[in-house]
Design an enzyme around this catalytic site. Sequence first.
Site, PDB file in Angstrom:
ATOM      1  N   GLY A  64       3.987   5.362   0.995  1.00 16.29           N
ATOM      2  CA  GLY A  64       4.211   4.976  -0.432  1.00 16.29           C
ATOM      3  C   GLY A  64       3.117   4.350  -0.938  1.00 16.29           C
ATOM      4  CD  GLN A  67      -0.434  -0.166  -2.822  1.00 16.70           C
ATOM      5  OE1 GLN A  67       0.503   0.578  -2.986  1.00 16.70           O
ATOM      6  NE2 GLN A  67      -0.913  -0.281  -1.685  1.00 16.70           N
ATOM      7  CB  CYS A 107       0.414  -2.826   2.527  1.00 17.39           C
ATOM      8  SG  CYS A 107       0.035  -2.779   0.724  1.00 17.39           S
ATOM      9  CG  LEU A 108      -1.823   3.010   1.966  1.00 19.82           C
ATOM     10  CD1 LEU A 108      -1.710   3.990   1.143  1.00 19.82           C
ATOM     11  CD2 LEU A 108      -2.495   3.343   3.443  1.00 19.82           C
ATOM     12  CG  HIS A 163       5.942  -2.172   0.979  1.00 16.97           C
ATOM     13  ND1 HIS A 163       5.514  -2.895   1.929  1.00 16.97           N
ATOM     14  CD2 HIS A 163       4.803  -1.704   0.151  1.00 16.97           C
ATOM     15  CE1 HIS A 163       4.185  -2.917   1.607  1.00 16.97           C
ATOM     16  NE2 HIS A 163       3.717  -2.159   0.637  1.00 16.97           N
ATOM     17  CD  GLU A 164       4.923   1.543  -1.820  1.00 18.41           C
ATOM     18  OE1 GLU A 164       4.286   1.301  -2.651  1.00 18.41           O
ATOM     19  OE2 GLU A 164       4.688   1.823  -0.365  1.00 18.41           O
ATOM     20  CG  HIS A 213       2.707  -2.923  -4.267  1.00 20.12           C
ATOM     21  ND1 HIS A 213       1.763  -3.695  -3.716  1.00 20.12           N
ATOM     22  CD2 HIS A 213       2.929  -2.228  -3.072  1.00 20.12           C
ATOM     23  CE1 HIS A 213       1.503  -3.348  -2.556  1.00 20.12           C
ATOM     24  NE2 HIS A 213       2.269  -2.602  -1.884  1.00 20.12           N
TER      25      HIS A 213
HETATM   26 CO    CO Z   1       1.995  -1.648  -0.302  1.00 14.92          CO
END
Ligand code: CO
Length: 155
Positions: A46, A51, A88-89, A130-131, A134
Site C-alpha cells: 500500500g 508518501q 513501510c516504503l 497502516h495506510e 499515514h
Molecule cells: Co507506510
Amino acid sequence: MSIRYVVQTGDPVLRQKCTEVKNFNKELCDLLDDMKVTVRAEQGAGLAAPQVGVPLRVVVIDVGEGYFELVNPVIISTKGEQTGAEGCLSVKGKQGTVTRPNKVKAEYRDRKGKKHKLTADGFFARAVCHELDHLDGILYTDKASEVYDLPPEDV
Ligand code: CO
C-alpha cells in the site's frame, strides 16, 4: 503515468494531518495513477499520498485481494486484534511488530467521488489501518512494540 519519489522518514510531510479531497478532478486521477505504478514498482502492499509528498487523504492498497483506491477513507468499526510484522516504503530496511484490529470496516470514495464500503480481515485489515494512519501523520514505528533491521537483500 510516472513513478513518484517515495519520501523517507524524517520528511515533515509524513507528519502532517492530511486534508480531505474536495475536487474529484484530473489532478486526483493523475495522483492515483502515479501511486498505482509507484506502489507496484516498489512492490509495496500500500501507499498513502503523503508518501509521495501530497498531503491529501488518498491511499492505494493491494494485498492480493484486488486493487483498492481509497479517497477520504474512514474506519467505521473494528473487531478483534492481531499482532504481526509490518513494514513501510517510507521506512526502508526495517520491520516492526504492531498490534492492529483483525477486522475493519471502512467507508471511502472512489476517484469519481462515489461512496463505497469495504470489509477487510487479516493482512488486508492491517494494511488499511497502516495506510489510514499515514493520513494523520502516524507511522507504524510509533505503534510498534519493536522495530528491527531487515537483512540486506540478496540481489
Ligand atoms: Co507506510
